[in-house]
Design a protein around this motif. Structure first.
Motif, PDB file in Angstrom:
ATOM      1  N   PRO A  28       0.831  -1.212   0.000  1.00  0.00           N
ATOM      2  CA  PRO A  28       0.000   0.000   0.000  1.00  0.00           C
ATOM      3  C   PRO A  28       0.861   1.254   0.000  1.00  0.00           C
ATOM      4  O   PRO A  28       1.963   1.276   0.559  1.00  0.00           O
ATOM      5  N   SER A  29       0.346   2.296  -0.650  1.00  0.00           N
ATOM      6  CA  SER A  29       1.041   3.579  -0.710  1.00  0.00           C
ATOM      7  C   SER A  29       0.106   4.629  -0.107  1.00  0.00           C
ATOM      8  O   SER A  29      -1.021   4.792  -0.560  1.00  0.00           O
ATOM      9  N   VAL A  30       0.561   5.300   0.916  1.00  0.00           N
ATOM     10  CA  VAL A  30      -0.287   6.287   1.583  1.00  0.00           C
ATOM     11  C   VAL A  30       0.338   7.670   1.463  1.00  0.00           C
ATOM     12  O   VAL A  30       1.499   7.815   1.099  1.00  0.00           O
ATOM     13  N   GLY A  31      -0.461   8.681   1.766  1.00  0.00           N
ATOM     14  CA  GLY A  31       0.042  10.044   1.723  1.00  0.00           C
ATOM     15  C   GLY A  31      -0.923  10.988   1.036  1.00  0.00           C
ATOM     16  O   GLY A  31      -2.040  10.615   0.654  1.00  0.00           O
ATOM     17  N   ARG A  32      -0.475  12.212   0.848  1.00  0.00           N
ATOM     18  CA  ARG A  32      -1.308  13.261   0.272  1.00  0.00           C
ATOM     19  C   ARG A  32      -1.289  13.199  -1.248  1.00  0.00           C
ATOM     20  O   ARG A  32      -0.249  12.963  -1.857  1.00  0.00           O
TER      21      ARG A  32
END
Length: 623
Positions: A355-359
């Motif tokens: 998974p890739s999270v962030g703004r």
């Protein structure tokens, strides 16, 4: 029709329900956790209620908080979406006991289909074909081994309370059965609090076919045809389409009729999906499709059914829950065209789909096709929930047209800096085998090496990035897109970029590839076929007439770290002549055309100033 509705969910499905409710004049109430305080579904709803901390178990999975939010806001009904509490019979009953309308099937129907073994027994009694296997109560390991041996290997062990690919083990050989059984039971107990399993014959060349059904409180049940959800990764659906390719009318009649009988057997109301496994080793056949399970809710992939039938399934849900009859009879429902849906996830295929999270600093899914999303540019992808960003739906009069439509949508996906699987989806969609409908549930596993995008940028991407950077600098602002263009013949642009593969100084001249992207102070990002490529931006400059005459000058002050040609050497266009180190980066300077090194002033380790003539190439004489 109800006047107000609380959506007990988040993300794209909450936004989807709100859109239909708004069209029907229904007031909507959203619920949200700490992580979703500024989420799109909260902004879209008429009212929103905070229900707890970010973890779902402390917010979206706490039924009491959701029912209390409905009471506080005067909501008449609760729509659970999918996931979370959507198939929780106790929650459905609590909603009804609170005097609210439950937008879903009766709790008894949910319970009847909730355990795979009980559901299969019920389906067999209703005349619905079930996969050969063992559904007995005797869970002794010796009995299970005996039954597996009788069924024949390979065999599938499945947790009766399982879902999402958990609690499942394929066993190819008898000697591996005990270890696989122990592992499966352990995972089932941990995930579902229930370690009871069933056994099924493993199907070779399996296709995952599901049928959309709908029932009302007046005793009517219809189907809205089938979907093919065979493209899966680790038992999670990736690409879904409707209708199923290769489905003839006889097979469609058989499988859709079985789905209706399944729904009738549990007096089903609302939207549901009856899932089947098909042995497609010899194409789809009426006698080679068996019941797997029933999902007692709206499915993620429901838009493809809407696209081929022209119906709004959320509207159907709200009307049925309000006590109305089904909007259409079976003979009024027809298939028109073909639709394909791809699930866009915040994940990195190059790193094992982590998974890739962030703004979402840059987020543009384009204006073509149907897009279902719960985020906008500037929103954040949270680590607390499912990483699906959006559903992208392509449509056409034929399957080929639908594939082309969705491929164009995926090609236009622009997401940064969060990683997505858009490039992976694009590659799957344009794979020749997919186009030929040579699909089964093992398709992705077999082709995974070809589907995960190559992370290395090719020459076209480097050129496109340089063009985006140059035009952005000329405009003194980032440009959303460029088209192919031709620079003035007497002046070309020079852009120094660096990326994971090294650095290059790109000279722009002639017609260039058309890539969309944006440039900032010290970097440029471009997008192609769903994939994002980032480059560091060292310098932008111009080269006058001298460049076209073959004069190679230093684009910036720096140190010559290597000289890779010699005086009078013949060179070809694009061949590296020397390397300049500047701004802590290496920049390769290349020959502008085929020719001969007529002048070579560069010396290794020499410090040079911007504009210093380092070499001159005489063009190759032509006859």
């Amino acid at each position: 029709m109800m006047k107000s509705l609380l959506i007990a969910n988040r993300g794209e499905i909450a936004c989807r329900v709100i859109r239909t409710a708004r069209r029907l004049g229904i007031r909507t109430v959203a619920v949200y956790s700490d992580a979703d305080a500024k989420a799109l579904h909260v902004r879209m709803a008429d009212e929103a209620v905070h229900i707890g901390p970010s973890p779902a178990r402390e917010s979206y999975l706490v039924g009491e908080k959701i029912i209390e939010a409905a009471r506080q806001t005067g909501a008449e009904a609760i729509h659970p979406g999918y996931g979370f509490l959507s198939e929780n019979a106790d929650f459905a009953q609590a909603v009804i006991d609170a005097g609210l309308i439950w937008v879903g099937p009766k709790p008894d129907s949910i319970r009847a289909m909730g355990l795979k073994d009980a559901a299969k027994k019920l389906m067999a009694e209703a005349g619905v074909p079930v996969t050969p296997g063992y559904l007995g109560e005797d869970q002794d390991s010796k009995r299970l081994k005996k039954e597996a041996d009788a069924i024949g290997y390979p065999v599938l062990i499945k947790a009766v309370a399982g879902g999402g690919g958990k609690g499942m083990r394929k066993v190819d050989r008898a000697k591996d059965f005990e270890d696989a059984l122990e592992s499966c039971k352990r995972e089932a107990a941990s995930s579902f609090g229930n370690d009871i399993v069933l056994l099924e014959k493993w199907i070779e060349s399996p296709r995952h076919i599901e049928v959309q059904v709908f029932g009302d409180s007046h005793g009517d049940v219809v189907h809205l045809f089938e979907r093919d959800c065979s493209l899966q990764r680790r038992h999670q659906k990736v690409i879904e389409e409707a209708p199923a390719p290769g489905m003839d009318e006889a097979t469609r009649k058989a499988v859709c009729g079985a789905a209706v009988r399944a729904a009738q057997a549990v007096k089903y109301e609302g939207a549901g999906t009856v899932e089947f496994i098909a042995d497609a080793s010899d194409g789809l056949k009426p006698d080679r499709i068996w019941f797997m399970e029933m999902n007692t809710r709206l499915q993620v992939e429901h838009p493809v059914t809407e696209e081929i039938t022209g119906e709004d399934l959320v509207e159907w849900q709200l009307r049925v829950a309000s006590g109305e009859k089904l909007p259409k009879k079976q003979d009024e429902l027809t298939i028109s065209g073909h639709a394909i849906e791809a699930r866009l996830y915040a994940e990195d295929p190059a790193k094992g789909f982590l998974p890739s999270v962030g703004r979402l600093d840059h987020f543009d899914l384009g204006d073509d096709g149907r897009i279902e999303t719960g985020v906008e540019e500037g929103d954040a992808i949270s680590p607390f929930y499912d990483p699906m960003i959006a559903k992208l739906i392509g449509r056409g009069d034929s399957r080929d047209e639908a594939i082309d439509d969705l491929a164009a949508i995926l090609d236009g996906v622009e997401v940064w800096p969060v990683k997505t699987n858009a490039g992976f989806l694009f590659n799957a969609l344009v794979a020749p085998e997919f186009g030929d409908a040579e699909i089964d549930t093992g398709f992705i596993e077999r082709h995974i090496q070809d589907l995960v995008p190559d992370q290395e940028a090719d020459d076209g991407v480097w050129q496109g990035a340089a063009a985006v950077a140059w035009l952005a600098g000329e405009a003194s602002a980032p440009l959303p897109a460029i088209a192919g263009f031709r620079l003035n013949a007497l002046e070309s642009a020079r852009v120094a970029l660096y990326g994971p593969e090294g650095s290059r100084t790109i000279e722009l001249e002639g017609e260039l590839p058309s890539l969309s992207g944006f440039a900032e102070e010290d970097r440029v990002v471009v997008f192609r076929e769903g994939q994002a490529f980032e480059f560091g931006l060292a310098v932008r400059g111009t080269v006058g007439a001298a460049a076209s005459s073959g004069t190679i000058t230093a684009p910036m002050p720096g140190k010559v770290t290597s000289v890779e040609v010699s005086q009078d050497e013949k060179v070809t266009k694009g061949q590296r002549l020397l390397t300049l180190e500047a701004m802590k980066m290496e920049h390769g300077l290349t020959a502008p055309f085929d020719g001969t090194v007529a002048e070579l002033n560069a010396k290794q380790d020499a410090q040079v100033s911007e504009g210093t003539v380092l070499a001159r190439i005489e063009p190759q004489e032509t006859e």
